[in-house]
Write an enzyme that holds these catalytic residues in place. Structure first.
Site, PDB file in Angstrom:
ATOM      1  N   LYS A 182      62.557  65.011 106.697  1.00 18.21           N
ATOM      2  CA  LYS A 182      62.316  65.955 108.162  1.00 18.21           C
ATOM      3  C   LYS A 182      60.956  65.495 108.345  1.00 18.21           C
ATOM      4  O   LYS A 182      60.115  66.296 107.735  1.00 18.21           O
ATOM      5  CB  LYS A 182      62.602  67.090 108.206  1.00 18.21           C
ATOM      6  CG  LYS A 182      62.524  67.994 109.514  1.00 18.21           C
ATOM      7  CD  LYS A 182      62.400  69.222 109.576  1.00 18.21           C
ATOM      8  CE  LYS A 182      60.757  69.604 109.440  1.00 18.21           C
ATOM      9  NZ  LYS A 182      59.970  69.479 110.628  1.00 18.21           N
ATOM     10  N   GLU A 260      53.351  69.711  97.612  1.00 18.62           N
ATOM     11  CA  GLU A 260      52.035  69.558  97.582  1.00 18.62           C
ATOM     12  C   GLU A 260      51.320  70.379  99.074  1.00 18.62           C
ATOM     13  O   GLU A 260      51.740  70.215 100.035  1.00 18.62           O
ATOM     14  CB  GLU A 260      51.651  68.073  97.979  1.00 18.62           C
ATOM     15  CG  GLU A 260      50.393  67.660  97.524  1.00 18.62           C
ATOM     16  CD  GLU A 260      49.406  67.175  98.811  1.00 18.62           C
ATOM     17  OE1 GLU A 260      48.798  68.244  99.377  1.00 18.62           O
ATOM     18  OE2 GLU A 260      49.511  66.372  99.709  1.00 18.62           O
ATOM     19  N   CYS A 294      44.403  67.630 103.393  1.00 17.16           N
ATOM     20  CA  CYS A 294      44.451  68.619 102.562  1.00 17.16           C
ATOM     21  C   CYS A 294      43.492  68.558 101.289  1.00 17.16           C
ATOM     22  O   CYS A 294      43.158  69.503 100.609  1.00 17.16           O
ATOM     23  CB  CYS A 294      45.894  68.769 101.769  1.00 17.16           C
ATOM     24  SG  CYS A 294      46.587  67.140 101.339  1.00 17.16           S
ATOM     25  N   GLU A 392      41.353  76.564 104.867  1.00 17.62           N
ATOM     26  CA  GLU A 392      40.997  75.081 105.172  1.00 17.62           C
ATOM     27  C   GLU A 392      40.436  75.100 106.700  1.00 17.62           C
ATOM     28  O   GLU A 392      41.477  75.645 107.657  1.00 17.62           O
ATOM     29  CB  GLU A 392      42.242  74.269 104.976  1.00 17.62           C
ATOM     30  CG  GLU A 392      42.615  74.073 103.714  1.00 17.62           C
ATOM     31  CD  GLU A 392      43.956  73.212 103.720  1.00 17.62           C
ATOM     32  OE1 GLU A 392      43.891  72.125 103.224  1.00 17.62           O
ATOM     33  OE2 GLU A 392      44.973  73.578 104.270  1.00 17.62           O
TER      34      GLU A 392
END
Ligand code: ADP
Length: 490
Positions: A182, A260, A294, A392
């Site tokens: 997906k 992850e 990331c 982040e």
């Protein structure tokens, strides 16, 4: 703008389930939007649990024959797929820039990186060796097989629309596991284009399916993927919040998971660093993909003796960054993925200002392009109380912390629940070893901003994830050990 492709067939508005290009059962679609303009590029199906179940059942039907192929035959197909991606790199890059926004040169580099996973894992899967172990009884033999785990599922984010799907699908397919994927709702078109090529090179029906859905559909698709007993493994890249939820869901049928998740990368510059190296690395670790990765440097920690010189050079570098739509050949950074993403970056910058940060450059929206385009921004005076030190930022903002002692830098760097990538710059080998060993991160970049490669184990510790992708370690996640105890050998 209509997308100009040499091969318009690569742009699909249907999903690819069990070897067929299909609509959602309901016929419903959602728009994929160009982040530079806000215009719809294509409509793709809004699928849910039923379509996902069908894809998983198709994968299960394909599983035995796929796993029974010789490794070298699977490798040949994957090599053909890698070659097909490279041969169509311009079109794949154009599709990626249209849906994700990154400059087209950067998109093309991602296509090459994405293709490299098929090449590398195809080759590596020829070396999935078993083991014999000296037995504790004379008439015994202990033999260990490494076998494909079975049907796998992948869920991927929008920041690397081609490489995240292939980083998951390549090791799975290489060792004999089908995958149902997906892609992110913002960027399904790049994954669908890979599926077009997979079909063309002859990957059998059911081995690689793509199920698409909008944000509201994601829990339904993910719910089926994580509850269906046919699925043996989930590989997810995305937010820590969603990763935790999926891990919990997978616990009910004890699926293997690799995750992850988010990072909060520290970028440590010591007094003895080579400034040219550190600045070249900021260009990658901060401005690649407009800071939306990331492993983007999120906290730039600079030792007092080099602080001012470093800041001056970052400002100089940042002035050379050209913010423009990704199709503009001059663009070095494109738009952020959407308006909420820009709002988050702006919130972080406002918070930094309110806490006494000095904005030396940028700090706001690009005047001409507006909406999703943020200016390269340099701020000094950062500390761990700032929002951007704890979340982040995912934008082109360099916030510089000043530190005095090595141990302070390590303490600040490790002061986070995350542990994906860290960067360190020094010419002192003893310091590099000390800091490298002390940093609680899955990946340490030493005097460089580049760390991603199919050959290397990518992944994090703490709340940044479980497992590794890439390298021979990345293949392990798609294998199970089978111990065979042979008796009666007299
Ligand atoms: P990001 O902040 O990068 O968008 P997300 O974790 O929200 O990260 O999204 C990463 C991927 O996870 C996307 O494909 C998204 O659709 C998917 N996703 C989000 N929520 C769920 C969920 N509840 N179940 C399954 N997939 C989900």
């Amino acid at each position: 703008m209509t997308l100009q492709l040499s091969d318009p067939d690569l742009l699909r508005s249907q999903a690819y389930v069990d070897g067929a290009w299909v609509d959602a059962d309901s016929g419903a679609t959602f728009p994929v939007v160009d982040p530079a303009t806000g215009d719809a590029i294509a409509q793709v199906p809004r699928m849910g649990a039923a379509e996902t179940r069908r894809a998983i059942e198709g994968a299960e039907r394909a599983r035995e024959a796929w796993a029974a192929l010789l490794a070298k035959d699977r490798a040949r197909l994957l090599r053909d797929l890698a070659d097909a991606m490279l041969a169509n790199a311009d079109d794949l890059a154009a599709i990626m820039t249209a849906e994700q926004g990154k400059p087209v040169g950067e998109a093309k580099a991602e296509v090459a990186y994405a293709a490299s996973f098929f090449e590398w894992f195809g080759e590596e899967a020829k070396r999935v060796y078993g083991e014999t172990i000296p037995a504790p009884m004379p008439e015994r033999r202990i033999v260990v097989l490494r076998q494909p785990i079975g049907v796998t599922v992948g869920i991927t984010p929008w920041n690397f629309p081609s490489a995240m799907p292939t980083r998951k699908a390549a090791p799975a397919l290489a060792v004999g596991c089908p995958m149902v994927l997906k892609p992110a709702e913002q960027t399904p078109l790049s994954a669908l284009a890979v599926a077009v090529l997979a079909e063309r090179v002859g990957i059998p029906a059911g081995v690689f399916s793509i199920v698409t859905g909008d944000a509201e559909d994601a829990p339904l698709i993910g719910g089926e993927m994580t509850s269906n007993p046919l699925v043996r493994k989930l590989s997810f890249t995305g937010s820590t919040e969603v990763g935790k939820l999926l891990m919990e869901q997978c616990s009910r049928t004890v699926k293997k998971v690799s995750l992850e998740l988010g990072g909060n990368a520290p970028f440590l510059v010591f007094d003895d660093a080579d400034l040219d190296d550190a600045i070249a690395a900021i260009n990658v670790a901060k401005y690649r993909n407009a800071g939306q990765t990331c492993i983007s440097a999120n906290r730039v920690l600079v030792q007092a003796g080099i602080h001012d010189a470093f800041v001056e050079r970052v400002v100089e570098l940042s002035k050379t960054v050209t913010v423009a739509p990704g199709f503009d050949p001059a663009a070095t950074i494109g738009p952020l993925i959407d308006e909420p993403a820009l709002a988050k970056v702006a919130r972080h910058v406002d918070d930094a200002r309110a806490r006494g940060g000095e904005v030396l450059l940028g700090g706001g929206v690009h005047e001409q392009h507006g909406r999703t385009f943020f200016l390269p921004t340099v701020i000094t005076g950062a500390d761990m109380s700032w929002q951007m030190s704890n979340e982040e930022t995912f934008g082109p903002v360099t916030a510089v912390h000043r530190f005095e002692r090595e141990e302070d830098a390590i303490r600040i760097a490790n002061d986070t629940p995350f542990g994906l990538a860290a960067y360190l710059f020094s010419r002192d080998h003893a310091r590099i070893w000390r800091a490298g060993e002390a940093l609680d991160y899955g990946m340490i970049a030493i005097n460089t901003g580049f760390i991603s490669a199919a050959e290397a184990p990518f992944g994090g510790v703490k709340e940044s994830g479980i497992g590794r992708e890439g390298s021979h370690h990345g293949i392990e996640d798609f294998l199970e050990l089978k111990y065979m105890a042979w008796a009666g050998i007299r």
